[in-house]
Enzyme design. Structure first.
Site, PDB file in Angstrom:
ATOM      1  N   HIS A 265     -23.708  26.710  34.380  1.00 44.18           N
ATOM      2  CA  HIS A 265     -24.092  27.506  35.570  1.00 44.18           C
ATOM      3  C   HIS A 265     -23.477  28.899  35.431  1.00 44.18           C
ATOM      4  O   HIS A 265     -23.716  29.557  34.429  1.00 44.18           O
ATOM      5  CB  HIS A 265     -23.633  26.734  36.817  1.00 44.18           C
ATOM      6  N   HIS A 306     -33.352  27.566  31.574  1.00 48.20           N
ATOM      7  CA  HIS A 306     -33.163  27.551  33.028  1.00 48.20           C
ATOM      8  C   HIS A 306     -33.921  26.353  33.609  1.00 48.20           C
ATOM      9  O   HIS A 306     -34.998  26.000  33.122  1.00 48.20           O
ATOM     10  CB  HIS A 306     -33.705  28.848  33.652  1.00 48.20           C
ATOM     11  N   ASP A 364     -27.501  35.355  32.697  1.00 48.95           N
ATOM     12  CA  ASP A 364     -26.170  35.438  32.078  1.00 48.95           C
ATOM     13  C   ASP A 364     -26.188  36.019  30.681  1.00 48.95           C
ATOM     14  O   ASP A 364     -25.124  36.250  30.100  1.00 48.95           O
ATOM     15  CB  ASP A 364     -25.545  34.036  32.029  1.00 48.95           C
TER      16      ASP A 364
HETATM   17  C1  SDX Z   1     -27.461  29.903  35.956  1.00 52.28           C
HETATM   18  O1  SDX Z   1     -30.230  27.082  38.911  1.00 52.28           O
HETATM   19  C2  SDX Z   1     -30.034  28.368  38.976  1.00 52.28           C
HETATM   20  O2  SDX Z   1     -30.734  29.098  39.655  1.00 52.28           O
HETATM   21  C3  SDX Z   1     -28.841  28.887  38.210  1.00 52.28           C
HETATM   22  C4  SDX Z   1     -28.691  30.393  38.103  1.00 52.28           C
HETATM   23  C5  SDX Z   1     -28.373  31.025  39.419  1.00 52.28           C
HETATM   24  O3  SDX Z   1     -28.624  32.227  39.560  1.00 52.28           O
HETATM   25  O4  SDX Z   1     -27.751  30.348  40.274  1.00 52.28           O
HETATM   26  O5  SDX Z   1     -29.873  30.966  37.581  1.00 52.28           O
HETATM   27  C6  SDX Z   1     -27.533  30.769  37.180  1.00 52.28           C
HETATM   28  O6  SDX Z   1     -26.802  28.901  35.977  1.00 52.28           O
HETATM   29  C7  SDX Z   1     -28.293  30.277  34.753  1.00 52.28           C
HETATM   30  C8  SDX Z   1     -28.187  29.233  33.600  1.00 52.28           C
HETATM   31  C9  SDX Z   1     -26.909  29.540  32.833  1.00 52.28           C
HETATM   32  N1  SDX Z   1     -26.657  28.468  31.835  1.00 52.28           N
HETATM   33  C10 SDX Z   1     -26.800  28.693  30.532  1.00 52.28           C
HETATM   34  O7  SDX Z   1     -27.222  29.732  30.033  1.00 52.28           O
HETATM   35  C11 SDX Z   1     -26.323  27.521  29.666  1.00 52.28           C
HETATM   36  C12 SDX Z   1     -27.375  27.210  28.587  1.00 52.28           C
HETATM   37  N2  SDX Z   1     -28.544  26.646  29.203  1.00 52.28           N
HETATM   38  C13 SDX Z   1     -28.646  25.206  29.325  1.00 52.28           C
HETATM   39  O8  SDX Z   1     -27.461  24.526  29.454  1.00 52.28           O
HETATM   40  C14 SDX Z   1     -29.813  24.745  30.176  1.00 52.28           C
HETATM   41  O9  SDX Z   1     -30.894  25.497  29.818  1.00 52.28           O
HETATM   42  C15 SDX Z   1     -29.668  24.759  31.685  1.00 52.28           C
HETATM   43  C16 SDX Z   1     -28.438  24.060  32.139  1.00 52.28           C
HETATM   44  C17 SDX Z   1     -29.636  26.169  32.173  1.00 52.28           C
HETATM   45  C18 SDX Z   1     -30.901  24.063  32.261  1.00 52.28           C
HETATM   46  O10 SDX Z   1     -30.776  22.725  31.933  1.00 52.28           O
HETATM   47  P1  SDX Z   1     -31.939  21.680  32.340  1.00 52.28           P
HETATM   48  O11 SDX Z   1     -32.909  22.265  33.287  1.00 52.28           O
HETATM   49  O12 SDX Z   1     -31.278  20.399  32.716  1.00 52.28           O
HETATM   50  O13 SDX Z   1     -32.753  21.555  31.029  1.00 52.28           O
HETATM   51  P2  SDX Z   1     -32.416  20.511  29.906  1.00 52.28           P
HETATM   52  O14 SDX Z   1     -30.961  20.526  29.629  1.00 52.28           O
HETATM   53  O15 SDX Z   1     -33.064  19.227  30.277  1.00 52.28           O
HETATM   54  O16 SDX Z   1     -33.160  21.161  28.658  1.00 52.28           O
HETATM   55  C19 SDX Z   1     -34.512  20.905  28.431  1.00 52.28           C
HETATM   56  C20 SDX Z   1     -34.609  20.857  26.903  1.00 52.28           C
HETATM   57  C21 SDX Z   1     -33.601  19.917  26.266  1.00 52.28           C
HETATM   58  O17 SDX Z   1     -34.168  19.465  25.062  1.00 52.28           O
HETATM   59  P3  SDX Z   1     -34.863  17.979  25.070  1.00 52.28           P
HETATM   60  O18 SDX Z   1     -33.794  16.986  25.519  1.00 52.28           O
HETATM   61  O19 SDX Z   1     -36.027  18.068  26.035  1.00 52.28           O
HETATM   62  O20 SDX Z   1     -35.286  17.757  23.616  1.00 52.28           O
HETATM   63  O21 SDX Z   1     -34.311  22.166  26.379  1.00 52.28           O
HETATM   64  C22 SDX Z   1     -33.129  22.093  25.568  1.00 52.28           C
HETATM   65  C23 SDX Z   1     -32.423  20.804  25.919  1.00 52.28           C
HETATM   66  O22 SDX Z   1     -31.693  20.319  24.783  1.00 52.28           O
HETATM   67  N3  SDX Z   1     -32.303  23.248  25.955  1.00 52.28           N
HETATM   68  C24 SDX Z   1     -31.644  24.023  25.112  1.00 52.28           C
HETATM   69  C25 SDX Z   1     -31.037  25.019  25.898  1.00 52.28           C
HETATM   70  N4  SDX Z   1     -31.339  24.806  27.178  1.00 52.28           N
HETATM   71  C26 SDX Z   1     -32.121  23.711  27.211  1.00 52.28           C
HETATM   72  N5  SDX Z   1     -31.493  23.963  23.747  1.00 52.28           N
HETATM   73  C27 SDX Z   1     -30.723  24.934  23.205  1.00 52.28           C
HETATM   74  N6  SDX Z   1     -30.126  25.931  23.905  1.00 52.28           N
HETATM   75  C28 SDX Z   1     -30.255  25.992  25.241  1.00 52.28           C
HETATM   76  N7  SDX Z   1     -29.666  26.968  25.933  1.00 52.28           N
END
Ligand code: SDX
Length: 424
Positions: A265, A306, A364
């Protein structure tokens, strides 16, 4: 009033009719509250498809990369308003007119000091404490000082608490920074803008005059706008859940700060900078892209992806433009981290893995590059996210508390032991 009806057919049961409601924008919702009467719960770990409330504050269209605050697109607000305008908009539903702005800005900029005894709280922390640990502590501690604004049923108390939090978050954030570097706290200046005052409290010291750059103050203000609110994200949902028990606003915001800290997050901005530093050189990017795609490697490309945006995060676009402005103002050309970030983005946006999973840069990805250029240490990045998000957290808390609400209490799918007796 239901617009349509959904019929849930379960073998051996009469069809269960569930009302469907439409909002102003976005998907319709199916009201499942009566399911418990039929002996069922819904099951939605991570709340992937659950609307926890109705709200008028912010709308996100993840597929189109749209973010509206009270109907206004984020890029228009960032380009045409200041942060206190956006705070007022989130709290009251409309942008302030001239008189409203003058009154609101005066209130906010004249409550920026914290109780002098709060200074003593900091001395209880180690100098190398993570500033988010300090913020969780001192923001929660505000409820020990402001007994005159803790009656959440009192609209005036709610307003006073909202103003105090928006006013004092930058002061506490700057104090956490000063404490970590062993410098004296710098008192706020009421004659400066919100962003300018924050830079003053961060970088002034008793030995020399610190001139706030109008360009950097405006950039700080814009960055706070880009973080101001984001619908029912993890930290905002935490604030709502804490508020639903009747907890005081300072405790609720402290719970939001705690939830924001995680690297999935708000902690991602700090993680992005650490990742860029670990990549170190454009020649190493492919190795990190491969790790991000490797199911057996927990590494993720921080700042990418996201839950809602399956298109470019509109905030990232504005943040990237602001990064260019700040680096130019500071005379930083060819910033190596910015070059790595830009190359990483270009490669990721062309890579089938990221394209198929719709992983784009989020808010971010570029913010940390600006913070670093401003001289803000990496550990402070998420603190700045918390400062910017404060009006959003408060607006959602206020929206919930001001109307009828119930304590939030999700259920579960129990998969543990059946009843068993202790063997005597
Ligand atoms: C914020 O919710 C909000 O509005 C949050 C926010 C706000 O303003 O409040 O926008 C702020 O938190 C932005 C996000 C910051 N986080 C990051 O940058 C961390 C990296 N991102 C991930 O951890 C992830 O993308 C999330 C946590 C942001 C979203 O996770 P989800 O929606 O649970 O998605 P997921 O983990 O299920 O991913 C879907 C797929 C997966 O692969 P499969 O299992 O389907 O094969 O995409 C892959 C994930 O492995 N994936 C990534 C990835 N993000 C998702 N693979 C590599 N790198 C990534 N960053």
């Amino acid at each position: 009033m239901a617009d349509k009806i959904a019929k849930l057919v379960i073998e051996g049961h009469d069809p269960i009719e569930l009302p469907i409601y439409s909002g102003t924008l976005g998907p319709d919702v199916i009201d499942v509250r009566t399911l418990t009467n039929h002996g069922y719960f819904t099951y939605d770990p991570g709340f992937m498809s659950t609307a926890s409330c109705d709200s008028e504050i912010t709308f996100i269209d993840g597929g189109k990369g749209v973010l509206l605050h009270r109907g206004y697109p984020i890029d228009q607000l960032a380009d045409n308003c200041d942060y206190l305008d956006v705070c007022y908009l989130l709290l009251h539903g409309e942008l302030p007119n001239e008189a409203e702005k003058s009154h609101f800005d005066h209130i906010i900029m004249h409550h920026t000091m914290v109780h002098e005894q709060l200074h003593d709280f900091f001395s209880g922390f180690r100098r190398d404490s993570h500033p988010m640990a300090i913020m969780v502590g001192v923001v929660g501690a505000l409820s020990a000082f402001y007994h005159d604004s803790l009656d959440i049923a009192n609209e005036k108390h709610r307003e006073v608490a909202a103003h105090r939090l928006i006013s004092k978050m930058p002061t506490l954030a700057a104090m956490a920074y000063k404490y970590s570097i062993g410098q004296p706290f710098v008192y706020p200046r009421n004659d400066l803008s919100y962003g300018g005052n924050f830079l003053h409290m961060m970088f002034s010291n008793p030995c020399e005059q610190y001139e706030v750059s109008p360009t950097l103050a405006r950039a700080m203000d814009k960055i706070f706008i880009l973080h101001a609110d984001h619908e029912q994200n993890a930290s905002t949902s935490t604030v709502r859940l804490a508020g639903s028990s009747g907890a005081n606003p300072f405790a609720c915001i402290a719970s939001g700060i705690a939830a924001l800290w995680g690297p999935a997050h708000g902690g991602a901005n700090e993680a992005v900078l650490n990742m860029l530093a670990e990549i170190g050189d454009e020649s190493h990017i492919d190795e990190f892209i491969a790790r991000a795609k490797d199911k057996n490697d927990p590494f993720r490309l921080m700042g990418f992806g996201h839950r809602v945006y399956k298109n470019y995060d509109p905030r990232a676009k504005v943040m990237k433009e602001t990064a260019d402005e700040v680096l130019a103002e500071l005379g930083i050309h060819n910033d190596p981290l910015l070059k790595i970030a830009a190359r990483l983005e270009q490669i990721a946006l062309e890579d089938p893995y990221f394209v198929e999973k719709k992983l784009y840069p989020n808010v971010d990805f570029y913010s940390g590059i600006i913070f670093k250029a401003l001289g803000i240490p990496t550990e402070m990045f998420t603190v700045l996210f918390a400062v910017g998000r404060t009006p959003g957290w408060i607006a959602h808390w206020k929206e919930m508390i001001s109307g009828p609400y119930r304590i939030g209490r999700p259920r579960q799918l129990y998969t543990g032991q059946k009843v068993r007796n202790l063997e005597k």
